[in-house]
Scaffold this motif. Structure first.
Motif, PDB file in Angstrom:
ATOM      1  N   UNK A  30      86.941  53.672   5.487  1.00  0.00           N
ATOM      2  CA  UNK A  30      86.341  53.562   4.153  1.00  0.00           C
ATOM      3  C   UNK A  30      87.137  52.262   3.494  1.00  0.00           C
ATOM      4  N   UNK A  31      88.593  52.292   3.931  1.00  0.00           N
ATOM      5  CA  UNK A  31      89.207  51.098   3.198  1.00  0.00           C
ATOM      6  C   UNK A  31      89.107  49.778   3.703  1.00  0.00           C
ATOM      7  N   UNK A  32      88.892  49.618   4.987  1.00  0.00           N
ATOM      8  CA  UNK A  32      88.403  48.496   5.561  1.00  0.00           C
ATOM      9  C   UNK A  32      86.793  48.254   5.073  1.00  0.00           C
ATOM     10  N   UNK A  33      86.021  48.845   5.063  1.00  0.00           N
ATOM     11  CA  UNK A  33      84.655  48.830   4.377  1.00  0.00           C
ATOM     12  C   UNK A  33      84.807  48.094   3.171  1.00  0.00           C
ATOM     13  N   UNK A  34      85.428  48.945   1.998  1.00  0.00           N
ATOM     14  CA  UNK A  34      85.769  48.413   0.647  1.00  0.00           C
ATOM     15  C   UNK A  34      86.338  46.979   0.658  1.00  0.00           C
ATOM     16  N   UNK A  35      87.424  46.770   1.497  1.00  0.00           N
ATOM     17  CA  UNK A  35      88.139  45.331   1.521  1.00  0.00           C
ATOM     18  C   UNK A  35      87.142  44.167   2.102  1.00  0.00           C
ATOM     19  N   UNK A  36      86.308  44.551   3.135  1.00  0.00           N
ATOM     20  CA  UNK A  36      85.467  43.527   3.470  1.00  0.00           C
ATOM     21  C   UNK A  36      84.071  43.330   2.825  1.00  0.00           C
ATOM     22  N   UNK A  37      83.957  44.128   1.561  1.00  0.00           N
ATOM     23  CA  UNK A  37      82.670  43.839   0.743  1.00  0.00           C
ATOM     24  C   UNK A  37      83.379  43.588  -0.663  1.00  0.00           C
ATOM     25  N   UNK A  38      84.555  43.140  -0.993  1.00  0.00           N
ATOM     26  CA  UNK A  38      85.017  43.016  -2.284  1.00  0.00           C
ATOM     27  C   UNK A  38      84.837  43.877  -3.156  1.00  0.00           C
ATOM     28  N   UNK A  39      85.068  45.405  -2.641  1.00  0.00           N
ATOM     29  CA  UNK A  39      84.890  46.560  -3.485  1.00  0.00           C
ATOM     30  C   UNK A  39      83.655  47.143  -3.994  1.00  0.00           C
ATOM     31  N   UNK A  40      82.511  46.329  -3.622  1.00  0.00           N
ATOM     32  CA  UNK A  40      81.298  46.740  -3.923  1.00  0.00           C
ATOM     33  C   UNK A  40      80.998  48.163  -3.185  1.00  0.00           C
TER      34      UNK A  40
END
Length: 132
Positions: A30-40
């Motif tokens: 989940x952290x990786x996903x947030x990081x790779x979409x600028x927190x959107x």
């Protein structure tokens, strides 16, 4: 890709979608996903689905490699092929134990019950408990 791999992938996406629907997330993914979409967060959900499906595929690949290694080891060490006398690791790969008449399998990192994966034996047991 083959029809079988497409069907497996569909089942994996369903599993991950249900995990998300139940509020279950792997914190690292989940952290990786947030990081790779600028927190959107909405975009993060989409990325998380992809990352988690790949994670499950990776778990399956690792489990298969460990099983293959165990089979090769048993052949080279001439382990008795009588399953009733062979070590449980060889018989119940990767490793497994019974809980409330359900088999929980694990590779010491990931736990599986009925094709669903969990981060711990406790989570796997809770899943079984919630089915009753």
């Amino acid at each position: 890709r083959s029809a079988a791999s497409r069907l497996l992938e569909e089942q994996l996406y369903e599993q991950v979608f249900l995990e998300l629907s139940n509020g279950q997330k792997r914190a690292g993914l989940w952290g990786k996903a947030l990081a790779n979409c600028d927190g959107i967060e909405e975009r993060a959900k989409s990325l998380y689905l992809q990352y988690r499906v790949q994670s499950i595929k990776d778990e399956m690949e690792i489990a298969a490699a460990i099983a293959e290694e165990g089979e090769m080891r048993s052949k080279t060490e001439n382990i008795d092929t009588d399953k009733s006398r062979s070590p449980s690791f060889e018989r119940d790969y990767p490793h497994s134990f019974e809980y409330k008449n359900k088999t929980i399998k694990n590779n010491f990192i990931i736990y599986w019950v009925e094709g669903k994966s969990f981060n711990s034996a406790k989570e796997a047991k809770e899943f079984i408990d919630n089915q009753a």
